[in-house]
Scaffold this motif. Sequence first.
Motif, short mmCIF file in Angstrom:
data_model
loop_
_atom_site.label_atom_id
_atom_site.label_comp_id
_atom_site.label_asym_id
_atom_site.label_seq_id
_atom_site.Cartn_x
_atom_site.Cartn_y
_atom_site.Cartn_z
N CYS A 1 -2.93 -1.58 -0.96
CA CYS A 1 -3.86 -0.50 -0.64
C CYS A 1 -4.94 -1.06 0.29
O CYS A 1 -5.64 -2.01 -0.08
CB CYS A 1 -4.49 0.10 -1.90
SG CYS A 1 -5.63 1.45 -1.54
N ASP B 1 -0.64 2.27 1.02
CA ASP B 1 -1.49 3.44 1.20
C ASP B 1 -2.89 2.99 1.59
O ASP B 1 -3.16 1.79 1.67
CB ASP B 1 -1.50 4.33 -0.06
CG ASP B 1 -1.87 3.57 -1.33
OD1 ASP B 1 -2.37 2.44 -1.23
OD2 ASP B 1 -1.64 4.10 -2.43
N ILE C 1 -7.37 3.95 1.76
CA ILE C 1 -8.57 4.71 1.40
C ILE C 1 -9.54 4.55 2.56
O ILE C 1 -9.88 3.43 2.94
CB ILE C 1 -9.21 4.19 0.10
CG1 ILE C 1 -8.24 4.29 -1.07
CG2 ILE C 1 -10.51 4.93 -0.20
CD1 ILE C 1 -8.68 3.53 -2.31
N LEU D 1 -14.26 6.69 -6.61
CA LEU D 1 -13.22 7.25 -5.75
C LEU D 1 -12.06 6.27 -5.59
O LEU D 1 -10.89 6.66 -5.66
CB LEU D 1 -13.82 7.60 -4.39
CG LEU D 1 -12.94 8.30 -3.35
CD1 LEU D 1 -13.79 9.12 -2.41
CD2 LEU D 1 -12.12 7.30 -2.52
N ILE D 2 -12.39 4.99 -5.38
CA ILE D 2 -11.33 3.96 -5.24
C ILE D 2 -10.55 3.84 -6.55
O ILE D 2 -9.31 3.78 -6.55
CB ILE D 2 -11.94 2.61 -4.84
CG1 ILE D 2 -12.57 2.70 -3.45
CG2 ILE D 2 -10.88 1.50 -4.86
CD1 ILE D 2 -13.37 1.47 -3.05
N SER E 1 -10.09 6.09 -8.84
CA SER E 1 -9.27 7.29 -9.03
C SER E 1 -8.04 7.25 -8.14
O SER E 1 -6.94 7.65 -8.55
CB SER E 1 -10.10 8.54 -8.74
OG SER E 1 -11.18 8.65 -9.66
N HIS E 2 -8.20 6.79 -6.91
CA HIS E 2 -7.06 6.68 -5.99
C HIS E 2 -6.01 5.71 -6.54
O HIS E 2 -4.81 6.01 -6.52
CB HIS E 2 -7.54 6.22 -4.61
CG HIS E 2 -6.42 5.97 -3.65
ND1 HIS E 2 -6.01 6.91 -2.72
CD2 HIS E 2 -5.61 4.88 -3.46
CE1 HIS E 2 -5.01 6.42 -2.01
NE2 HIS E 2 -4.75 5.19 -2.44
N ASN F 1 -2.28 6.92 -7.73
CA ASN F 1 -1.12 6.41 -7.01
C ASN F 1 -0.38 5.32 -7.77
O ASN F 1 0.47 4.63 -7.21
CB ASN F 1 -1.55 5.90 -5.63
CG ASN F 1 -1.90 7.01 -4.67
OD1 ASN F 1 -1.04 7.57 -4.01
ND2 ASN F 1 -3.19 7.38 -4.63
#
Length: 354
Positions: A38, A63, A65, A81-82, A84-85, A89
């Motif tokens: 990521c 992926d 961010i 936010l990180i 949760s991503h 995923n």
Amino acid sequence: MPTLNLDLGQRSYPIYIDSGLFDNETLFKNHIRGKRVCIVTNTIVAPLYLDKIKTKFVNYDVDEIILPDGEAEKSLANFELIMSHLLANEHGRDSTLIALGGGVIGDITGFAAACYQRGIDFIQVPTTVLSQVDSSVGGKTAVNHPLGKNMIGAFYQPKAVIIDINSLTSLPIREFNAGMAEVIKYGILGDYDFFVWLENNIASIKVGDQKTLTKMIEICCQCKANIVANDETEAGVRALLNLGHTFGHAIEAEQGYGNWLHGEAVATGMVLASKLAVTMNLLEVSELCRIESLINAFDLPLQAPDTMTCEDFTRHMRRDKKNIGGKLRFIVPTAIGKSEIRDDITQEILQQIL
């Protein structure tokens, strides 16, 4: 072969410094153990380098961010936010985060790596002067809080630092100059010869001479690597790397993160720390003048904001991480190339220089 190595036993890692490293097909993959990657970057850096880095991971699950740009984005909200991503995923403990950007991206990505599933791998890919010479090396990770900068974080080392100096060609001049504050810091706090070298190479640095920039970055990274290897968690000598930061962090917190760039605040902080030293008869006025001259050569501010009072500074400095037993502690230069930690700075002296 890496340019440098930061020796921390089992947590040791290489620091690569060269031009064209973003084109190296195997360098990134050599430091990734799984097949999940990521990349965390921002809206400024992503259009420049994200696709180039992603092409290095054929047959990997990659992926990204993309955060907004700016110091204000180094926040708990973006940390969440990180997290949760990564959860959404289904990233696992064999995933690797890549911090592609400046100090904000490096700090928040490193902190996310330290916390996600109690720790996953990450690689620092710094793209600014400030992050290449300072924040990407040493394992300090954090986010900001409205009451204090870098107050929520962890010591967590990357698997590698990959510095492609070609990325500096896309850097705005204000950002480049702000990074030079951290460069100058190394000369003031512990390397007189480097300070003189900077004085003699101002013109070459400002025009972006590749050979000069490479040498400059190598010297700074080696200096930091040496200090961190001796004091990973800032129990002693590593605190010297905070020269200018006690005042600088107060400026950033009071003015609002991003209104003054970190390097601009540190530059002013180093001038104030030097004035402290002169007032205490620890530093010659002539050396203060040389420090101010070198900082001014890169169009960095020498004066604290007019709107800040001594009380404003003190309120923020009381939360400084270096403080022990309620005493304010400052890093002050005693000569160009020498510095020390002092906890005997009175309110009267602070009032005098502020």
